[in-house]
Design an enzyme around this catalytic site. Structure first.
Site, PDB file in Angstrom:
ATOM      1  N   ASP A 198       0.829  -1.201   0.000  1.00 23.92           N
ATOM      2  CA  ASP A 198       0.000   0.000   0.000  1.00 23.92           C
ATOM      3  C   ASP A 198       0.863   1.251   0.000  1.00 23.92           C
ATOM      4  O   ASP A 198       1.757   1.403   0.840  1.00 23.92           O
ATOM      5  CB  ASP A 198      -0.905   0.000   1.244  1.00 23.92           C
ATOM      6  CG  ASP A 198      -1.731   1.264   1.361  1.00 23.92           C
ATOM      7  OD1 ASP A 198      -2.649   1.441   0.534  1.00 23.92           O
ATOM      8  OD2 ASP A 198      -1.443   2.084   2.256  1.00 23.92           O
ATOM      9  N   GLU A 238       0.620  -1.419  -5.449  1.00 26.94           N
ATOM     10  CA  GLU A 238      -0.532  -0.517  -5.564  1.00 26.94           C
ATOM     11  C   GLU A 238      -0.023   0.886  -5.881  1.00 26.94           C
ATOM     12  O   GLU A 238       0.523   1.574  -5.015  1.00 26.94           O
ATOM     13  CB  GLU A 238      -1.342  -0.519  -4.264  1.00 26.94           C
ATOM     14  CG  GLU A 238      -2.629   0.285  -4.330  1.00 26.94           C
ATOM     15  CD  GLU A 238      -2.552   1.651  -3.656  1.00 26.94           C
ATOM     16  OE1 GLU A 238      -3.430   2.485  -3.912  1.00 26.94           O
ATOM     17  OE2 GLU A 238      -1.603   1.887  -2.879  1.00 26.94           O
TER      18      GLU A 238
END
Length: 496
Positions: A198, A238
């Site tokens: 993330d 991501e």
């Protein structure tokens, strides 16, 4: 135009919060094995760390190595992983201001043993910073990424890329790597086999750059990947950005998101124009995680032009400026203005590159359009991940938005078991479930893929020596046909 790929796809996965789809980890497993029996091979369990309900819906954990006891235990996660491939978030860029480590730094400043973990302005610019340096820094929200805080009695500018409660970490230090590997060990040791990195693109802060996807960030991704692979886990990167960036990144990681697919499908369905989508199919990475919607908004930057710099005048996007403006306006119109209330300055999550809206509302609640979008997603090479709100044909949750003031919450409904059971009775939900079962079971998906565009008609095919499956979508008519072995298939009847 014909596109071919020999990279096989893997089984569909669900994306869900444990507390919002089942109540806890045990409840999520019950939903997976009961209402969604035989549908999904895996599940991305959104942050379940302590606390799961902080300032950023779990992406600001106080302790990244503990499961919030309100959601269950590591035993519950291992039980879920026994039947499904589990993906979890490795929150690489930042830590909560409420973490024990940062609280110690607040008390003791540079004398704290945890001080090397956290970034201040002077960590990256020890000799001072120019106006050009500050203006160059890329941030997904308005303003500079710094928050004034008192550390050990001294006022400091602390680096906070996302919110003032999420402090960025210094990836250059041994303390960071020790912290990060303790998390990877906890996750992989308890059944997690896919790690979602993330916000890793923001980690490599370097003077003279925009501090986004720098060589330091890329080196960190490789180091994490090597460590994860040694422990039996794959890595998903991501990153939101220009589509050529995804193509480039995909060459060096296990998986990247296809964030361009959702807006391109919306454009195709709303305008009857699949040409931009077809152009993307020519170059998109086959090692993609395919999504329509996620816990975040619908990405716009992923189909837009690159930002010009001193050395790069910018590159065109998959959609031009007029097409993007028209798409965003259409989403707001289709959602009866609810997405406008949840996006940009109207909500506290000021994401500059996303529109906050459920995918169903972005399509004006059109059942056939949602099913077509889902079928295209499922037919593309890669791993399809299906977000629980989109699967259940959810509308924008304006009550939750009003309660929290967080724009993304319109697409993060809290559902009871009764809510889920009621949603599953809808035809559009049952058809989506049938489509996902088709994707899981049909042997043609182990074969070769090709795609062909003829005006507004896009044809997607999978073939082995013995089996074939073809999806033909007419975007002008918003209609589709599905054939196997030359015989038309009724989706719900054949694969429910």
């Amino acid at each position: 135009m014909i596109i071919r790929s020999r990279i096989p796809s893997r089984g569909p996965q669900l994306i869900a919060y444990a507390d919002r789809l089942g109540g806890d980890l045990a409840g999520l497993r019950e939903v997976m094995t009961d209402l969604f029996d035989g549908v999904f091979d895996g599940v991305h369990v959104l942050p379940f760390y302590r606390p799961f309900d902080g300032a950023d819906a779990g992406f600001d954990p106080e302790d990244h190595t503990e499961i919030d006891p309100r959601l269950g235990s590591w035993d519950d996660l291992r039980t879920l992983a026994a039947d499904h491939r589990v993906m979890a978030d490795l929150i690489v860029n930042h830590m909560s201001t409420r973490s024990p480590q940062f609280r110690d730094v607040e008390l003791h400043g540079d004398a704290s043993r945890h001080a090397p973990l956290f970034l201040t302005l002077s960590s990256i610019f020890p000799d001072g910073v120019s106006e050009d340096d500050l203006a160059r820094i890329y941030r997904p929200r308005p303003g500079l990424p710094f928050t004034t805080m008192t550390l050990g009695g001294r006022r400091r500018l602390v680096w906070t890329t996302f919110t003032s409660e999420q402090v960025d970490l210094d990836i250059r230090t041994p303390e960071f790597w020790s912290y990060l590997t303790s998390i990877i060990d906890a996750l992989t040791g308890n059944g997690v086999s896919l790690l979602r990195l993330d916000a890793v693109g923001y980690t490599g802060k370097q003077p003279g750059t925009d501090c986004f996807m720098t060589p330091e960030s890329s080196a960190l991704v490789q180091r994490i990947s090597d460590y994860a692979h040694a422990r039996g886990a794959d890595v998903l990167l991501e990153v939101h950005g220009h589509h050529e960036l995804q193509v480039e990144i995909a060459r060096s990681v296990d998986y990247v998101y296809d964030f361009a697919l959702p807006p391109l499908l919306l454009h195709a369905l709303i305008q009857g124009d699949p040409a931009p989508l077809a152009r993307w199919l020519e170059v998109r990475p086959a090692n993609s995680i395919n999504v329509l919607d996620t816990h975040d908004g619908i990405g716009i930057i992923d189909v837009g032009p690159s930002q010009p710099t001193a050395t790069d005048p910018g590159r065109p996007g998959l959609l031009d400026a007029t097409q993007i403006d028209t798409l965003v306006a259409a989403i707001h119109t289709n959602s009866a203005g609810t997405s406008l209330s949840a996006t940009g300055a109207a909500a506290s999550n000021l994401d500059l590159y996303q529109v906050n809206c459920t995918y169903y509302d972005a399509l004006a609640g059109d059942d056939r359009a949602l099913l077509i979008a889902r079928l295209v997603q499922l037919f593309l090479p890669g791993i399809p991940q299906v977000y629980y709100v989109g699967l259940l044909a959810g509308h924008n949750d304006m009550e939750l938005l009003a309660a929290t003031g967080v724009g993304r919450d319109v697409n993060r409904a809290r559902l009871t078991r009764a809510d889920i059971a009621e949603a599953v009775r809808q035809d559009v939900v049952r058809e989506q479930l049938a489509a996902i079962r088709l994707r899981s079971r049909h042997p043609a998906f182990a074969g070769d893929f090709d795609a062909e565009l003829d005006g507004p008609v896009l044809t997607l095919r999978w073939r082995t020596t013995e089996d074939d499956l073809t999806l033909r979508v007419d975007f002008a008519e918003v209609s589709y046909t599905l054939t196997s072995g030359g015989v038309a298939q009724e989706l719900a009847a054949s694969f429910s």
